[in-house]
Each structure stands twice: as C-alpha cells, then as structure tokens.
Design a protein around this motif. Sequence first.
Motif, PDB file in Angstrom:
ATOM      1  N   GLU A  80       0.831  -1.200   0.000  1.00 54.94           N
ATOM      2  CA  GLU A  80       0.000   0.000   0.000  1.00 54.94           C
ATOM      3  C   GLU A  80       0.868   1.255   0.000  1.00 54.94           C
ATOM      4  O   GLU A  80       0.353   2.376  -0.014  1.00 54.94           O
ATOM      5  CB  GLU A  80      -0.929  -0.021   1.223  1.00 54.94           C
ATOM      6  CG  GLU A  80      -1.939  -1.179   1.181  1.00 54.94           C
ATOM      7  CD  GLU A  80      -2.704  -1.338   2.481  1.00 54.94           C
ATOM      8  OE1 GLU A  80      -2.216  -0.858   3.516  1.00 54.94           O
ATOM      9  OE2 GLU A  80      -3.794  -1.942   2.443  1.00 54.94           O
ATOM     10  N   ASN A  81       2.186   1.059   0.039  1.00 49.29           N
ATOM     11  CA  ASN A  81       3.133   2.170   0.028  1.00 49.29           C
ATOM     12  C   ASN A  81       4.149   1.959  -1.104  1.00 49.29           C
ATOM     13  O   ASN A  81       5.322   1.658  -0.852  1.00 49.29           O
ATOM     14  CB  ASN A  81       3.840   2.275   1.378  1.00 49.29           C
ATOM     15  CG  ASN A  81       4.631   3.563   1.525  1.00 49.29           C
ATOM     16  OD1 ASN A  81       4.871   4.279   0.550  1.00 49.29           O
ATOM     17  ND2 ASN A  81       5.055   3.861   2.749  1.00 49.29           N
ATOM     18  N   PRO A  82       3.713   2.099  -2.364  1.00 48.38           N
ATOM     19  CA  PRO A  82       4.598   1.810  -3.499  1.00 48.38           C
ATOM     20  C   PRO A  82       5.826   2.706  -3.586  1.00 48.38           C
ATOM     21  O   PRO A  82       6.883   2.270  -4.044  1.00 48.38           O
ATOM     22  CB  PRO A  82       3.682   2.002  -4.710  1.00 48.38           C
ATOM     23  CG  PRO A  82       2.577   2.886  -4.231  1.00 48.38           C
ATOM     24  CD  PRO A  82       2.362   2.500  -2.795  1.00 48.38           C
ATOM     25  N   ALA A  83       5.713   3.957  -3.147  1.00 50.24           N
ATOM     26  CA  ALA A  83       6.861   4.870  -3.222  1.00 50.24           C
ATOM     27  C   ALA A  83       8.023   4.350  -2.383  1.00 50.24           C
ATOM     28  O   ALA A  83       9.185   4.407  -2.793  1.00 50.24           O
ATOM     29  CB  ALA A  83       6.440   6.264  -2.754  1.00 50.24           C
ATOM     30  N   GLU A  84       7.703   3.820  -1.203  1.00 51.37           N
ATOM     31  CA  GLU A  84       8.734   3.269  -0.326  1.00 51.37           C
ATOM     32  C   GLU A  84       9.413   2.070  -0.979  1.00 51.37           C
ATOM     33  O   GLU A  84      10.638   1.922  -0.928  1.00 51.37           O
ATOM     34  CB  GLU A  84       8.114   2.851   1.006  1.00 51.37           C
ATOM     35  CG  GLU A  84       9.093   2.210   1.976  1.00 51.37           C
ATOM     36  CD  GLU A  84       8.408   1.622   3.194  1.00 51.37           C
ATOM     37  OE1 GLU A  84       8.961   1.766   4.300  1.00 51.37           O
ATOM     38  OE2 GLU A  84       7.337   1.003   3.045  1.00 51.37           O
ATOM     39  N   ALA A  85       8.605   1.193  -1.599  1.00 53.69           N
ATOM     40  CA  ALA A  85       9.156  -0.006  -2.237  1.00 53.69           C
ATOM     41  C   ALA A  85      10.025   0.355  -3.431  1.00 53.69           C
ATOM     42  O   ALA A  85      11.104  -0.225  -3.639  1.00 53.69           O
ATOM     43  CB  ALA A  85       8.014  -0.925  -2.666  1.00 53.69           C
ATOM     44  N   THR A  86       9.599   1.310  -4.222  1.00 57.83           N
ATOM     45  CA  THR A  86      10.375   1.739  -5.388  1.00 57.83           C
ATOM     46  C   THR A  86      11.709   2.348  -4.952  1.00 57.83           C
ATOM     47  O   THR A  86      12.757   2.075  -5.538  1.00 57.83           O
ATOM     48  CB  THR A  86       9.585   2.765  -6.215  1.00 57.83           C
ATOM     49  OG1 THR A  86       8.335   2.181  -6.636  1.00 57.83           O
ATOM     50  CG2 THR A  86      10.375   3.181  -7.448  1.00 57.83           C
ATOM     51  N   ALA A  87      11.661   3.131  -3.895  1.00 54.02           N
ATOM     52  CA  ALA A  87      12.885   3.736  -3.367  1.00 54.02           C
ATOM     53  C   ALA A  87      13.842   2.676  -2.838  1.00 54.02           C
ATOM     54  O   ALA A  87      15.062   2.871  -2.835  1.00 54.02           O
ATOM     55  CB  ALA A  87      12.541   4.729  -2.252  1.00 54.02           C
ATOM     56  N   ALA A  88      13.289   1.536  -2.402  1.00 50.58           N
ATOM     57  CA  ALA A  88      14.106   0.450  -1.854  1.00 50.58           C
ATOM     58  C   ALA A  88      14.656  -0.470  -2.939  1.00 50.58           C
ATOM     59  O   ALA A  88      15.388  -1.412  -2.640  1.00 50.58           O
ATOM     60  CB  ALA A  88      13.286  -0.363  -0.856  1.00 50.58           C
ATOM     61  N   GLY A  89      14.282  -0.204  -4.198  1.00 48.89           N
ATOM     62  CA  GLY A  89      14.836  -1.004  -5.291  1.00 48.89           C
ATOM     63  C   GLY A  89      13.850  -1.859  -6.059  1.00 48.89           C
ATOM     64  O   GLY A  89      14.243  -2.603  -6.966  1.00 48.89           O
ATOM     65  N   ALA A 114       5.288  -9.428  -1.009  1.00 48.06           N
ATOM     66  CA  ALA A 114       4.099  -8.747  -0.483  1.00 48.06           C
ATOM     67  C   ALA A 114       4.264  -8.472   1.005  1.00 48.06           C
ATOM     68  O   ALA A 114       4.927  -9.226   1.718  1.00 48.06           O
ATOM     69  CB  ALA A 114       2.849  -9.579  -0.722  1.00 48.06           C
ATOM     70  N   THR A 115       3.677  -7.379   1.456  1.00 47.93           N
ATOM     71  CA  THR A 115       3.619  -7.116   2.889  1.00 47.93           C
ATOM     72  C   THR A 115       2.467  -7.939   3.456  1.00 47.93           C
ATOM     73  O   THR A 115       1.551  -8.325   2.708  1.00 47.93           O
ATOM     74  CB  THR A 115       3.359  -5.627   3.165  1.00 47.93           C
ATOM     75  OG1 THR A 115       2.069  -5.272   2.626  1.00 47.93           O
ATOM     76  CG2 THR A 115       4.434  -4.755   2.542  1.00 47.93           C
ATOM     77  N   PRO A 116       2.472  -8.245   4.740  1.00 43.72           N
ATOM     78  CA  PRO A 116       1.378  -9.021   5.337  1.00 43.72           C
ATOM     79  C   PRO A 116       0.000  -8.389   5.105  1.00 43.72           C
ATOM     80  O   PRO A 116      -0.975  -9.095   4.810  1.00 43.72           O
ATOM     81  CB  PRO A 116       1.737  -9.039   6.824  1.00 43.72           C
ATOM     82  CG  PRO A 116       3.233  -8.961   6.829  1.00 43.72           C
ATOM     83  CD  PRO A 116       3.561  -8.012   5.710  1.00 43.72           C
ATOM     84  N   ASN A 117      -0.098  -7.070   5.199  1.00 42.12           N
ATOM     85  CA  ASN A 117      -1.379  -6.402   4.972  1.00 42.12           C
ATOM     86  C   ASN A 117      -1.847  -6.548   3.530  1.00 42.12           C
ATOM     87  O   ASN A 117      -3.032  -6.754   3.269  1.00 42.12           O
ATOM     88  CB  ASN A 117      -1.270  -4.914   5.322  1.00 42.12           C
ATOM     89  CG  ASN A 117      -1.265  -4.676   6.820  1.00 42.12           C
ATOM     90  OD1 ASN A 117      -1.713  -5.524   7.597  1.00 42.12           O
ATOM     91  ND2 ASN A 117      -0.760  -3.523   7.237  1.00 42.12           N
ATOM     92  N   ALA A 118      -0.914  -6.443   2.587  1.00 41.79           N
ATOM     93  CA  ALA A 118      -1.264  -6.548   1.172  1.00 41.79           C
ATOM     94  C   ALA A 118      -1.734  -7.958   0.808  1.00 41.79           C
ATOM     95  O   ALA A 118      -2.546  -8.131  -0.105  1.00 41.79           O
ATOM     96  CB  ALA A 118      -0.066  -6.164   0.307  1.00 41.79           C
ATOM     97  N   MET A 119      -1.239  -8.962   1.531  1.00 46.71           N
ATOM     98  CA  MET A 119      -1.604 -10.348   1.226  1.00 46.71           C
ATOM     99  C   MET A 119      -3.098 -10.597   1.329  1.00 46.71           C
ATOM    100  O   MET A 119      -3.637 -11.476   0.670  1.00 46.71           O
ATOM    101  CB  MET A 119      -0.850 -11.304   2.159  1.00 46.71           C
ATOM    102  CG  MET A 119       0.561 -11.610   1.716  1.00 46.71           C
ATOM    103  SD  MET A 119       0.646 -12.393   0.077  1.00 46.71           S
ATOM    104  CE  MET A 119      -0.087 -14.000   0.436  1.00 46.71           C
TER     105      MET A 119
END
Length: 230
Positions: A80-89, A114-119
């Motif tokens: 639910e936080n794609p910006a954080e994931a993109t910044a992480a690679g 996937a994060t637990p919440n996204a699952m």
Amino acid sequence: MVKLTKRFKKAHEAGDLAKPFALADAVSLLHRFPAAKFDETVELQARLDLDPKQSDQTVRGTVALPNGSGRKVRVLVFTENPAEATAAGADFAGLEDMMKKITDGWMDFDVAIATPNAMKSVRSIARVLGPKGLMPNPKSGTVVDDVKAGIKAVKAGRVEFKMDKTANVAIVVGKRSFTTEALAQNAAAALEALGKAKPESCKGKYIKSLTLSSTMSPGVRIDAKEYSQF
C-alpha cells in the motif's frame, strides 16, 4: 537410436557422462563442454524419493547463493506504500493497480514480494500467480514486514525452489561464466538448503539422483551417495 547434435557429441567427448562425479568435478566437466553464444544458466536438478500426492511430503525452500545467481531479477512488491518499495529497489510496486495488470495478462516480473497487509488482497489472484510459482509465500521469504530487506535478499541471489508433480526439484545455481569455484560453492549451498527442506515424514532415502546442467548442455550426474546423510 537418438542422434546427437554436434554440441552434444563434443560434450560427450569431454568426459564419461554415464558415471557420477563429485560435485567439484561435475562443475569442472560442465565448463569443458562447448559454450553457447549466450551466458547459459546453470541448474542443479534433484530427483527425490517422495510422493508428491502426499501433503506431508512437499519440498519448498530458498537458498542464498554465496556468489549470486548471475541474473537480473525484476521484483514486484505488493504494498500500500509503493513509493517506499520503489525507493528500496523494487522494479514495480503497488496493490490494486498491479493486481489488475496481472489479471489482464501482464507478467513481466520474476519475483513477487508482499507485505502481510497486502496479502489480504493478493490472495484473490492466487489462482493466477500460483501456477506460475509467483505467489508470495512466508515459507519462501516473499511475505515480509521489511520490504527493503526482502528486495535486497532477492536481488543479491536468493533463489526459490519447489518440488514439482513428478518429485523433481530444479535450483538455479549461477551462470556458465562463473568460475568453477563459484559455481561449486553455489551448488553446495543449494544442496545444503535442499537437505534442510527434507520433510519430517521422509525417514529413508531422500535424494534418488542429482544432475548438473547448463541451458544448452547435457546433464552431468553428481554422486548422490555423498549426500546420503540427508
């Protein structure tokens, strides 16, 4: 009688493929085979003495290859936080938007995290991701709280493996361009991980046979007796 190609004939001339080899010798022989015009992927294949129909005899796991896998891994992160994931690679990140693309037929990624919440949402497309081996799973380390660490582990050379319906397991252990030592170290790590994945219900023989091969080469048999302790 099967007619061998020129490449396979030369490979057979490099060594006696009818006999099993110690792991290091198998890698050395593989390097003496004629090379393709591209950097071939090297795989370790194991034939297991298990019944895939029994739920307590499944094999699944991951291995962190000490020398990496040699391939560029495209990572999709369901979050639910794609910006954080993109910044992480992450190469791709999102949730509902990514799920829609996948249901529409898009599959241009190699690993899904996937994060637990996204699952909670991702489970709805399990029927699409599951058959392709792309469904995030806690056992394979692809359902994570720490997205950055999860992406780093996958891109650094963590490889998943899973027994198929015929009791075979294939594990990527590197590229043909790797040195003999690097490939042997990766293959040894893969075998150790495979041993740790042995089901508790398996009390007798676990590994029937082991083979090492590259994309365009015949298989080189590895002496499975060396791993009877599994």
